[in-house]
Scaffold this motif. Structure first.
Motif, mmCIF file in Angstrom:
data_model
loop_
_atom_site.group_PDB
_atom_site.id
_atom_site.type_symbol
_atom_site.label_atom_id
_atom_site.label_comp_id
_atom_site.label_asym_id
_atom_site.label_seq_id
_atom_site.Cartn_x
_atom_site.Cartn_y
_atom_site.Cartn_z
ATOM 1 N N ALA A 9 29.833 -6.320 -4.929
ATOM 2 C CA ALA A 9 30.309 -5.753 -6.191
ATOM 3 C C ALA A 9 30.967 -4.391 -6.001
ATOM 4 O O ALA A 9 31.835 -3.998 -6.773
ATOM 5 N N ASP A 10 30.545 -3.668 -4.957
ATOM 6 C CA ASP A 10 31.073 -2.308 -4.793
ATOM 7 C C ASP A 10 32.350 -2.279 -3.948
ATOM 8 O O ASP A 10 32.794 -1.212 -3.535
ATOM 9 N N LEU A 11 32.897 -3.460 -3.682
ATOM 10 C CA LEU A 11 34.131 -3.513 -2.883
ATOM 11 C C LEU A 11 35.304 -3.000 -3.733
ATOM 12 O O LEU A 11 35.476 -3.426 -4.876
ATOM 13 N N SER A 12 36.077 -2.086 -3.166
ATOM 14 C CA SER A 12 37.203 -1.546 -3.933
ATOM 15 C C SER A 12 38.258 -2.627 -4.147
ATOM 16 O O SER A 12 38.308 -3.618 -3.427
ATOM 17 N N ASP A 13 39.096 -2.408 -5.148
ATOM 18 C CA ASP A 13 40.158 -3.375 -5.427
ATOM 19 C C ASP A 13 41.069 -3.544 -4.220
ATOM 20 O O ASP A 13 41.534 -4.638 -3.922
ATOM 21 N N GLU A 14 41.304 -2.430 -3.531
ATOM 22 C CA GLU A 14 42.174 -2.491 -2.360
ATOM 23 C C GLU A 14 41.578 -3.370 -1.261
ATOM 24 O O GLU A 14 42.249 -4.224 -0.684
ATOM 25 N N HIS A 15 40.298 -3.169 -1.019
ATOM 26 C CA HIS A 15 39.650 -3.960 0.025
ATOM 27 C C HIS A 15 39.488 -5.412 -0.408
ATOM 28 O O HIS A 15 39.518 -6.327 0.424
ATOM 29 N N PHE A 16 39.310 -5.628 -1.690
ATOM 30 C CA PHE A 16 39.245 -7.002 -2.174
ATOM 31 C C PHE A 16 40.565 -7.707 -1.884
ATOM 32 O O PHE A 16 40.596 -8.857 -1.432
ATOM 33 N N CYS A 17 41.653 -6.995 -2.125
ATOM 34 C CA CYS A 17 42.978 -7.561 -1.855
ATOM 35 C C CYS A 17 43.130 -7.875 -0.376
ATOM 36 O O CYS A 17 43.601 -8.953 -0.003
ATOM 37 N N ASP A 18 42.725 -6.942 0.483
ATOM 38 C CA ASP A 18 42.807 -7.178 1.930
ATOM 39 C C ASP A 18 42.041 -8.439 2.316
ATOM 40 O O ASP A 18 42.516 -9.264 3.104
ATOM 41 N N GLN A 44 51.109 -11.975 -2.116
ATOM 42 C CA GLN A 44 49.774 -11.918 -2.664
ATOM 43 C C GLN A 44 49.340 -10.509 -3.027
ATOM 44 O O GLN A 44 48.773 -10.310 -4.111
ATOM 45 N N PRO A 45 49.599 -9.505 -2.191
ATOM 46 C CA PRO A 45 49.277 -8.141 -2.637
ATOM 47 C C PRO A 45 49.999 -7.778 -3.930
ATOM 48 O O PRO A 45 49.431 -7.116 -4.811
ATOM 49 N N LEU A 46 51.227 -8.227 -4.061
ATOM 50 C CA LEU A 46 51.961 -7.967 -5.307
ATOM 51 C C LEU A 46 51.201 -8.542 -6.495
ATOM 52 O O LEU A 46 51.030 -7.880 -7.526
#
Lengths: 248, 248
Positions: free
Chosen positions: A143-152, A182-184
DNA sequence: AATTTTCATTTGTCTGACATTTATGATTTG
DNA sequence: CAAATCATAAATGTCAGACAAATGAAAATT
């Protein structure tokens, strides 16, 4: 290899093209050494800085590598998947950011290509690949994963799916779809999405890969596509509302 | 935008990377003018030729355009589909020629991607597109058509099929498959193939496109794929025999 | 024979200069 | 006053020559 009209506009571009053509049609083969900069300058009847500009153009395309020293020089470089892959991703990213591509268009292209890979991936999947996908799913559940890392992690998951087809040419061609589009999409939809739904679909995909069940993967990917599309439309609608409010 | 360690190895590459990053992350937007070469040389604390080499690297990637004269300079260039397309085709061609890709791998990648487009193309086909495909078929029926022109027409036919999906992002991503892999296959198989069989399959595809019949296109493409694969294997076997004879 | 030194070659960079293109503004002319 | 012409300045394109740094090979030395 010394064709150059006296059109004095872009000499370095012409020289680069001349050398590039020699590489493409096989006159210069991998690891072959080009003449030294001074020799090239003589051959093309230009100065050394002009030759250097031409060589830098080729270096930017990963077509040559240079080496200093006595036996140094410019060598034809074997273009590796890794380099071509990175280049393709960069170009795709810029193409998307500079060309008013609709969300629908990008989404359609990405899922069309990914669904094409899925049957091959289902057939050839390795234990290693399944493990990679499950590991990424575990990351995505934090749950504490940042949006950026989720995207990665999302990218890594889908890349594992594509690479599972065990066809490097296919992986290369899909690089733009996975790593640029996908990042977009993540950037557009991150505020609207429900991570649980995505993780659920990823889990279904991983299970189906493990079970060699191509039809089931396709179903899950189709659901993921329509969910993504829904999110994208909602995000755009929300944005439109915000600007309307701003005006009013 | 003036980060440069005193690592005195490849200054122009570092400067190019710095500017490229500024473009990618949006600090420099389309049509924005970069500082003049002299100003950049001051900012990065290098000489003008070094700056120029960096700019040529960026020009090679179609990221900037330069203009001479009083209000001239280097401008961030809008990357157009056409440029990205050409770049992708060149890179794919080189990647294939430099990396011992098996015929099977290339063939599989190409037809996997093309078959993914076919359903969209069947749904959205225009009269224009069907006309293009039929015109290419007519060319291919001419017995006196050279192998080279037959290949060109073959590419044009399949490109029309892909473009029929009316998704420019998809067309771009498939550029390598259609315009690099197919000529490669033509080059390998041209001595073995029967043009009538290929024209027959093309005709079936065109008919199915016109009839919006996706399943039928997929069938024909699958047959074309297996026929191509058979030709490729035969060609490679023939080549192996010839070298055996040469040794004996 | 092994090691060190010297040397030639090649790329990397700098300085300074001139040519060419092009927009702008001053000048001349109708 | 308006229009055409010309000069000017700024920017890229190109050139010549120079030096620094890296590097491998040959020569000299131990």
């Amino acid at each position: 290899m010394k064709i150059d009209p006296k059109n004095p506009a872009n000499l370095s571009a012409q020289i680069a093209k001349s050398i590039r053509d020699s590489i493409i049609n096989g006159d210069l083969i991998v690891d072959e050494r080009l003449p030294s900069e001074s020799e090239l300058a003589d051959q093309f009847d230009v100065s050394r800085p002009t030759v250097r500009e031409a060589l830098k153009r080729l270096a930017a395309q990963n077509l040559i590598r240079t080496q200093r020293g006595a036996t140094g020089g410019a060598f034809v470089r074997r273009l590796r998947y890794q380099d071509a892959y990175a280049q393709h991703v960069t170009t795709s990213t810029l193409l998307l950011s500079m060309n008013d591509v609709t969300f629908e268009t990008a989404c359609e292209a990405r899922f069309t290509l990914e669904r094409a890979c899925a049957p091959l991936s289902a057939k050839r999947r390795s234990a290693q690949q399944v493990a990679t996908m499950r590991a990424e799913i575990q990351r995505q559940e934090q749950a504490d994963l940042s949006d950026e890392h989720f995207c990665d992690s999302d990218v890594a998951f889908h890349r594992a799916l594509v690479d599972g087809a065990k066809n490097p040419v296919l992986s290369y061609q899909l690089a733009g779809a996975v790593e640029a589009m996908q990042p977009l999409m993540n950037m557009i939809t991150f505020s609207q999405r429900n991570r649980e739904i995505i993780v659920g679909l990823h889990t279904r995909i991983a299970n189906s890969i493990e079970a060699h069940n191509a039809a089931s993967i396709d179903e899950a990917l189709e659901e993921l596509a329509s969910y993504t599309l829904k999110l994208g439309r909602a995000a755009l609608a929300a944005r439109a509302n915000r600007s309307k409010d701003a005006i009013a």
